[in-house]
Design a protein around this motif. Structure first.
Motif, mmCIF file in Angstrom:
data_model
loop_
_atom_site.group_PDB
_atom_site.id
_atom_site.type_symbol
_atom_site.label_atom_id
_atom_site.label_comp_id
_atom_site.label_asym_id
_atom_site.label_seq_id
_atom_site.Cartn_x
_atom_site.Cartn_y
_atom_site.Cartn_z
ATOM 1 N N ALA A 29 0.831 -1.122 0.201
ATOM 2 C CA ALA A 29 -0.073 0.062 -0.073
ATOM 3 C C ALA A 29 0.752 1.283 -0.012
ATOM 4 C CB ALA A 29 -0.752 0.037 1.139
ATOM 5 N N GLY A 30 2.251 1.144 0.226
ATOM 6 C CA GLY A 30 3.019 2.195 0.575
ATOM 7 C C GLY A 30 4.213 2.156 -0.162
ATOM 8 N N PRO A 31 4.995 2.978 -0.182
ATOM 9 C CA PRO A 31 6.492 2.993 -1.025
ATOM 10 C C PRO A 31 7.492 2.191 -0.128
ATOM 11 C CG PRO A 31 6.411 5.042 0.148
ATOM 12 C CD PRO A 31 5.004 4.485 0.295
ATOM 13 N N ALA A 32 8.341 1.635 -0.672
ATOM 14 C CA ALA A 32 9.525 0.990 -0.090
ATOM 15 C C ALA A 32 10.005 1.984 1.122
ATOM 16 C CB ALA A 32 10.623 0.206 -0.952
ATOM 17 N N VAL A 33 10.898 1.170 1.874
ATOM 18 C CA VAL A 33 11.367 2.072 3.169
ATOM 19 C C VAL A 33 12.900 2.002 3.182
ATOM 20 C CG1 VAL A 33 11.540 2.508 5.519
ATOM 21 C CG2 VAL A 33 9.306 1.797 4.599
ATOM 22 N N LEU A 34 13.486 3.282 3.144
ATOM 23 C CA LEU A 34 14.821 3.554 3.437
ATOM 24 C C LEU A 34 14.905 4.137 4.901
ATOM 25 C CD1 LEU A 34 17.955 3.362 2.921
ATOM 26 C CD2 LEU A 34 17.556 5.505 1.492
ATOM 27 N N PRO A 35 15.343 3.177 5.929
ATOM 28 C CA PRO A 35 15.776 3.935 7.205
ATOM 29 C C PRO A 35 17.147 4.407 7.355
ATOM 30 C CG PRO A 35 15.839 1.362 7.475
ATOM 31 C CD PRO A 35 15.504 1.766 5.893
ATOM 32 N N VAL A 36 17.050 5.491 7.759
ATOM 33 C CA VAL A 36 18.229 6.328 8.167
ATOM 34 C C VAL A 36 18.317 6.872 9.573
ATOM 35 C CG1 VAL A 36 18.439 6.803 5.669
ATOM 36 C CG2 VAL A 36 17.307 8.564 7.233
ATOM 37 N N ARG A 37 19.712 7.079 10.018
ATOM 38 C CA ARG A 37 19.854 7.760 11.371
ATOM 39 C C ARG A 37 19.575 9.211 11.124
ATOM 40 N NH1 ARG A 37 19.884 5.525 16.247
ATOM 41 N NH2 ARG A 37 20.917 7.196 17.843
ATOM 42 N N ALA A 38 18.350 9.458 11.687
ATOM 43 C CA ALA A 38 17.800 11.192 11.548
ATOM 44 C C ALA A 38 16.716 11.334 12.415
ATOM 45 C CB ALA A 38 17.563 11.457 10.193
ATOM 46 N N ARG A 39 16.357 12.281 12.887
ATOM 47 C CA ARG A 39 15.381 12.799 13.648
ATOM 48 C C ARG A 39 14.117 12.691 12.612
ATOM 49 N NH1 ARG A 39 15.634 18.177 16.940
ATOM 50 N NH2 ARG A 39 16.409 18.727 14.892
ATOM 51 N N PRO A 40 12.982 12.012 13.018
ATOM 52 C CA PRO A 40 11.785 12.232 12.227
ATOM 53 C C PRO A 40 11.638 13.665 11.705
ATOM 54 C CG PRO A 40 11.369 10.705 13.822
ATOM 55 C CD PRO A 40 12.746 11.517 14.064
ATOM 56 N N GLY A 41 11.529 13.919 10.315
ATOM 57 C CA GLY A 41 11.132 15.086 9.750
ATOM 58 C C GLY A 41 12.324 15.844 9.292
ATOM 59 N N ASP A 42 13.580 15.354 9.755
ATOM 60 C CA ASP A 42 14.820 15.958 9.334
ATOM 61 C C ASP A 42 15.615 14.968 8.320
ATOM 62 O OD1 ASP A 42 14.441 18.177 10.711
ATOM 63 O OD2 ASP A 42 15.489 17.438 12.548
ATOM 64 N N GLU A 43 14.643 13.999 7.644
ATOM 65 C CA GLU A 43 15.493 13.295 6.763
ATOM 66 C C GLU A 43 16.474 13.717 5.484
ATOM 67 O OE1 GLU A 43 12.058 11.076 8.642
ATOM 68 O OE2 GLU A 43 12.390 12.884 7.844
ATOM 69 N N PRO A 44 17.305 13.109 5.149
ATOM 70 C CA PRO A 44 18.064 13.719 4.067
ATOM 71 C C PRO A 44 17.453 13.191 2.857
ATOM 72 C CG PRO A 44 19.037 11.912 4.833
ATOM 73 C CD PRO A 44 17.915 11.865 5.876
ATOM 74 N N PRO A 45 17.502 13.867 1.584
ATOM 75 C CA PRO A 45 16.969 13.022 0.086
ATOM 76 C C PRO A 45 17.712 11.746 0.003
ATOM 77 C CG PRO A 45 18.767 14.662 -0.078
ATOM 78 C CD PRO A 45 18.551 14.789 1.286
ATOM 79 N N LEU A 46 16.857 11.209 -1.074
ATOM 80 C CA LEU A 46 17.159 9.845 -1.315
ATOM 81 C C LEU A 46 18.628 10.061 -1.968
ATOM 82 C CD1 LEU A 46 14.380 8.285 -3.258
ATOM 83 C CD2 LEU A 46 15.068 7.576 -1.385
ATOM 84 N N PRO A 47 19.492 8.832 -1.303
ATOM 85 C CA PRO A 47 20.903 8.682 -1.982
ATOM 86 C C PRO A 47 20.525 8.731 -3.616
ATOM 87 C CG PRO A 47 20.363 7.508 -0.263
ATOM 88 C CD PRO A 47 19.250 7.805 -0.383
ATOM 89 N N GLU A 48 21.796 9.347 -4.098
ATOM 90 C CA GLU A 48 21.773 9.592 -5.599
ATOM 91 C C GLU A 48 21.672 8.112 -6.386
ATOM 92 O OE1 GLU A 48 22.787 9.408 -9.768
ATOM 93 O OE2 GLU A 48 24.259 8.639 -8.035
ATOM 94 N N PRO A 49 22.207 6.962 -6.030
ATOM 95 C CA PRO A 49 21.894 5.779 -6.787
ATOM 96 C C PRO A 49 20.591 5.163 -6.597
ATOM 97 C CG PRO A 49 24.003 5.475 -5.467
ATOM 98 C CD PRO A 49 23.181 6.755 -4.910
ATOM 99 N N VAL A 50 19.828 5.346 -5.306
ATOM 100 C CA VAL A 50 18.588 5.174 -5.198
ATOM 101 C C VAL A 50 17.643 5.808 -6.087
ATOM 102 C CG1 VAL A 50 16.698 4.664 -3.523
ATOM 103 C CG2 VAL A 50 19.159 4.143 -2.726
#
Length: 390
Positions: A29-50
């Motif tokens: 029902a939703g997109p695939a998930v890429l978990p990263v070390r970051a505060r919720p709301g302060d996520e970085p953009p998708l890594p370039e290869p992804v």
């Protein structure tokens, strides 16, 4: 299909948000998930290869989770894990350790081992209790988190060797709490046999796991592959190859790396290993860690095991450092307690177990082994430190 970056910072709230995203990804029902070390709301953009793979429509069918590797040997790769692979891993783990139960998360949730704890509980329909690790792992925090687990259900958790050692060193309530778990999976690095013995003598039900992001985490438990998993040794190179339904769909945005690592036989690991007559797997160490000293090849993991077998040794990391005469020499950083053994005792233990060529020419004592990721020895840092002492 798309990929969503989800920030986790070690708090229970961020893990609950991750669990909801994972549930949606698994359901389709939703997109695939890429978990990263970051505060919720302060996520970085998708890594370039992804982002490149997503933009080109090159995401694998059924993609549910993307995990960034530690990048210990270069730039991080982004491992594509399908829902089918994750379900197969969770089911095989459940069957091996005794059925569904409540899970405690005490690991960073952005690593594959942490993701798997959340997913195992999610897929089993049980609760995932979260130890707040925003300020690092604390044995007392393990006690408080365990106290929130429901009574009567089977209890499981996953730790790295450093966490296990801290609980054992602390003793008292944290050790009592850990001994109440039906299985404590230990992964992320080699488990020192002495540490395992200490834990089992204290009543902890230890299960040593081996695997990596490319196999949905641990897929070999106490040397025995999970049901459906194949462990073979590649002829010539001696590398461990892991096959079966838990293997990832490749690296996103890295077709050459995917073609090299993923074959019809499975995932070609960077580890050397051997199979026993009963099919059990013994991992000898990373292929690129092998020390070539005067034409003799020495496996650091074997030297570490010999050092750790000596009473009083609490940690060890063995590397090769450059030498004009020998090409490389074996060097060891050793962590000892108050009953520290003398250098000749350490060298004798290595000579008896591994032969004369493996005896460390340089021995250095330290308070701890430098680490990176989740409890993995930082061999680059250790090699730099020891090379600077020559």
């Amino acid at each position: 299909m798309d990929v969503q970056v989800v920030g986790v910072d070690g708090s229970p709230e961020s893990v609950a948000r991750l669990a909801a995203a994972l549930r949606s990804a698994l359901d389709g029902a939703g997109p695939a998930v890429l978990p990263v070390r970051a505060r919720p709301g302060d996520e970085p953009p998708l890594p370039e290869p992804v982002a490149r793979a997503a933009g080109a429509g090159a995401l694998p069918d059924g993609l549910a989770v993307v995990v960034a590797t530690s990048g210990s040997t270069g730039q991080p790769k982004h491992v594509a894990l399908t829902g089918d692979a994750l379900r197969a891993s969770a089911a095989a783990t459940r069957d091996r350790i005794g059925g569904p139960g409540t899970w405690l998360l005490a690991l960073p949730a952005e690593h594959v081992a942490g993701v798997q704890v959340v997913l195992r509980a999610l897929l089993a329909g049980t609760e995932c209790v979260v130890q707040d690790v925003r300020d690092g792992f604390r044995p007392d925090g393990l006690v408080r988190a365990t106290g929130r687990m429901p009574h009567g259900a089977r209890r499981y958790t996953s730790l790295v060797p450093t966490q296990l050692a801290r609980v054992l060193d602390h003793g008292s309530a944290p050790l009592h709490a850990l001994a109440g778990y039906d299985a404590v999976l230990i992964g992320g690095g080699a488990l020192d046999p002495g540490l395992r013995t200490r834990a089992e003598d204290a009543g902890v039900r230890v299960v040593a796991t081996y695997g990596m992001s490319e196999t949905c985490g641990g897929c070999v438990y106490d040397g025995v592959p999970l049901d459906g998993v194949r462990a073979t040794i590649e002829p010539g190179s001696g590398r461990v190859v892991l096959g079966g339904p838990v293997v990832a769909a490749g690296y996103l945005g890295a077709p050459a790396a995917t073609a090299e690592a993923f074959t019809a036989d499975g995932f070609r690991t960077s580890d050397l290993g051997e199979l026993g007559p009963d099919g059990s797997l013994t991992v000898l160490g990373r292929a690129d860690d092998v020390v070539n000293t005067g034409g003799e090849k020495v496996a650091p993991a074997a030297v570490e095991r010999a050092l750790l077998s000596v009473p009083g040794v609490r940690g060890a990391c063995v590397v090769g450092i450059p030498d004009d005469e020998w090409g490389q020499v074996v060097a060891a950083l050793v962590v000892t307690g108050t009953d520290a053994p003398a250098d000749p005792v350490l060298r004798s233990a290595v000579r008896d177990a591994c032969g004369r060529a493996a005896v460390p020419r340089l021995l250095h004592r330290a308070d701890a082994v430098p680490e990176h990721g989740i409890g993995k020895p930082d061999r680059v840092a250790v090699a730099a430190l020891l090379a600077g002492l020559r």
